[in-house]
Design an enzyme around this catalytic site. Sequence first.
Site, PDB file in Angstrom:
ATOM      1  N   THR A 185      -0.757 -55.173  32.456  1.00 59.25           N
ATOM      2  CA  THR A 185      -1.422 -54.457  33.535  1.00 59.25           C
ATOM      3  C   THR A 185      -2.929 -54.513  33.318  1.00 59.25           C
ATOM      4  O   THR A 185      -3.408 -54.857  32.239  1.00 59.25           O
ATOM      5  CB  THR A 185      -0.967 -52.991  33.576  1.00 59.25           C
ATOM      6  OG1 THR A 185      -1.341 -52.354  32.341  1.00 59.25           O
ATOM      7  CG2 THR A 185       0.542 -52.892  33.740  1.00 59.25           C
ATOM      8  N   GLU A 330       4.285 -54.390  37.544  1.00 53.55           N
ATOM      9  CA  GLU A 330       5.580 -53.830  37.160  1.00 53.55           C
ATOM     10  C   GLU A 330       6.713 -54.210  38.119  1.00 53.55           C
ATOM     11  O   GLU A 330       7.880 -53.969  37.824  1.00 53.55           O
ATOM     12  CB  GLU A 330       5.485 -52.302  37.079  1.00 53.55           C
ATOM     13  CG  GLU A 330       4.665 -51.789  35.910  1.00 53.55           C
ATOM     14  CD  GLU A 330       3.188 -51.626  36.206  1.00 53.55           C
ATOM     15  OE1 GLU A 330       2.499 -50.914  35.459  1.00 53.55           O
ATOM     16  OE2 GLU A 330       2.711 -52.212  37.215  1.00 53.55           O
ATOM     17  N   LYS A 440     -10.136 -35.340  47.303  1.00 55.09           N
ATOM     18  CA  LYS A 440      -9.744 -33.968  47.673  1.00 55.09           C
ATOM     19  C   LYS A 440     -10.997 -33.162  47.978  1.00 55.09           C
ATOM     20  O   LYS A 440     -11.768 -32.812  47.087  1.00 55.09           O
ATOM     21  CB  LYS A 440      -8.936 -33.298  46.559  1.00 55.09           C
ATOM     22  CG  LYS A 440      -8.222 -32.039  47.038  1.00 55.09           C
ATOM     23  CD  LYS A 440      -7.142 -31.588  46.081  1.00 55.09           C
ATOM     24  CE  LYS A 440      -6.283 -30.500  46.684  1.00 55.09           C
ATOM     25  NZ  LYS A 440      -5.200 -30.066  45.782  1.00 55.09           N
ATOM     26  N   TRP A 445      -6.907 -33.595  51.649  1.00 55.23           N
ATOM     27  CA  TRP A 445      -6.961 -34.974  51.157  1.00 55.23           C
ATOM     28  C   TRP A 445      -7.611 -35.904  52.173  1.00 55.23           C
ATOM     29  O   TRP A 445      -7.386 -35.806  53.375  1.00 55.23           O
ATOM     30  CB  TRP A 445      -5.547 -35.482  50.859  1.00 55.23           C
ATOM     31  CG  TRP A 445      -4.882 -34.815  49.694  1.00 55.23           C
ATOM     32  CD1 TRP A 445      -3.844 -33.933  49.731  1.00 55.23           C
ATOM     33  CD2 TRP A 445      -5.218 -34.969  48.312  1.00 55.23           C
ATOM     34  NE1 TRP A 445      -3.504 -33.521  48.470  1.00 55.23           N
ATOM     35  CE2 TRP A 445      -4.327 -34.145  47.568  1.00 55.23           C
ATOM     36  CE3 TRP A 445      -6.174 -35.723  47.617  1.00 55.23           C
ATOM     37  CZ2 TRP A 445      -4.367 -34.058  46.180  1.00 55.23           C
ATOM     38  CZ3 TRP A 445      -6.208 -35.631  46.235  1.00 55.23           C
ATOM     39  CH2 TRP A 445      -5.323 -34.816  45.535  1.00 55.23           C
TER      40      TRP A 445
END
Length: 542
Positions: A185, A330, A440, A445
Amino acid sequence: MKGNMMCQPLLISSLIEHAERYHADTAVISKNSDGTMTQSNWREVAANARRFANVLDHFQLTQGDRVATLAWNNHRHLESWYAISGSGYVCHTINPRLFPEQLTFIMNNAHDKVVIFDKTFVGLISEIKSALPRVEHFICLDAYDAEIEKALPDVLFYDLLIEKQSDQFIWPEFDENLASSLCYTSGTTGHPKGVLYSHRSTVLHSYASCLPDTFNLSAKDNLMPVVPMFHVNAWGIPYSAAMVGCGLVLPGPMLDGASLVELIDRYKVTNALGVPTIWQGLLNAAANLGSTLPSLIRNVVGGAACPPAMVLTFKERYQCETIHAWGMTETSPLGAVNQLKAKHTVLDDTDKLSLRLAQGRPPFGVQLRICDQEKGINELARDGLTAGHLQIKGHWIVSHYFAADQSALTQDGWFDTGDIATLDQDGYLKICDRSKDLIKSGGEWISSVELENIASSHPELEMVAVIAAIHPRWDERPILIAKKQAQSQVTAHEILTYYVNKIAKWQIPDQVVFVDTIPVGGTGKILKKELREMYGSILLES
């Protein structure tokens, strides 16, 4: 009672065998690091893969040993891939754009025994070589070069190695669940983590990638993976291409727009795959060069959200279908691809575009769900409106990270992607944001993706990114980082005015910061972590 059918292991070697047997003369075009071109085909790729397999056999490696590659998309890299995995070793692709400290961590963590590298990375290998005590052989993916030998006295050269070997090699047969390749990753938080793919997962992933409802690949295509082979195995395209026997155009290290336009037009590329920053450069170059990209039928966009203006430009100016896709290391990476269903053919162009901007729906082999934050396993409504944590399971999804005993899954066996998304009844996925990139503000949001999509449609902006900046009253507020088009005199006020009536007033960014460059990682993704470090406190300073 069992069925009376043959059972053969799903192995990567079977892909190159198929390509050689039935598509031997199909072209594999490669741009080398020095800008020269190599005209090859599946027959030659397969033969050289067997020659290099003989080289690896002489190294007396053990099944499952890792062989690292630091290389661009070219024919030698492709040949080595099939030799490594086909022999029962693990092909460990590494992003050469990482910092030396990250590279040494990854290579030592993987216990790499052999390192294969393009000549452009000689300096990098020289710098980290002493920190890689487990590596037994260093191989330059090129012809003999005295300067390289001087810099690395014990280096071996790919061309010299394979020219001494026979092209006769019988691919071993083994358990399809054995490891085939290893990708790490990006390591945006903490050390990068390894994802170890199997032969079975890779072959099944290749099947899924070729389907009409995914990338729609066939032997009639001429495919250009602009996404690097070190980025989730170029999204599995080198395997899918062999499976269907299509042509390949490998662009090497020169991924600027002008170079890509030249390759597309010269070699009549029909399909291409890459991240949005790549396609923005291509569109700019095509306009400047006067190319209409006549051969390009479709392009796949992944790695980040695709701006609506980009989809429209490809469609209206170049008659090219843009396919949105979503995945991650993944997930091998295929998780969802945006192809329309029969019932959508009656929609008008505006409604079709709205649907196209989602990341798509999962192919057979994977499942998606969204869950709440508290429990992480309570599934939320698939109504296209309710947002939650995106989770995935399937045949080519990680179960645990390399060299880690702990499961990477939820208690009921799903992988949490870290994305916030919605799903509808047809399975269409829309990524709202990465959980870490949501803003936020005053308890509400704000999606950075939505703000970026609006800004990127402005004709005088070349590249944009929206990040959260610390605010003394509202906790966080969005700010826009923008790179102007050449010669543009657009002002911050004009950009903020552009948001009016396109989004709620309270969601409009507080500030626009014009920059000469926006940092991009090795896979073409914008590095928001760096932007937050540079500009995250800017509202406290004003």
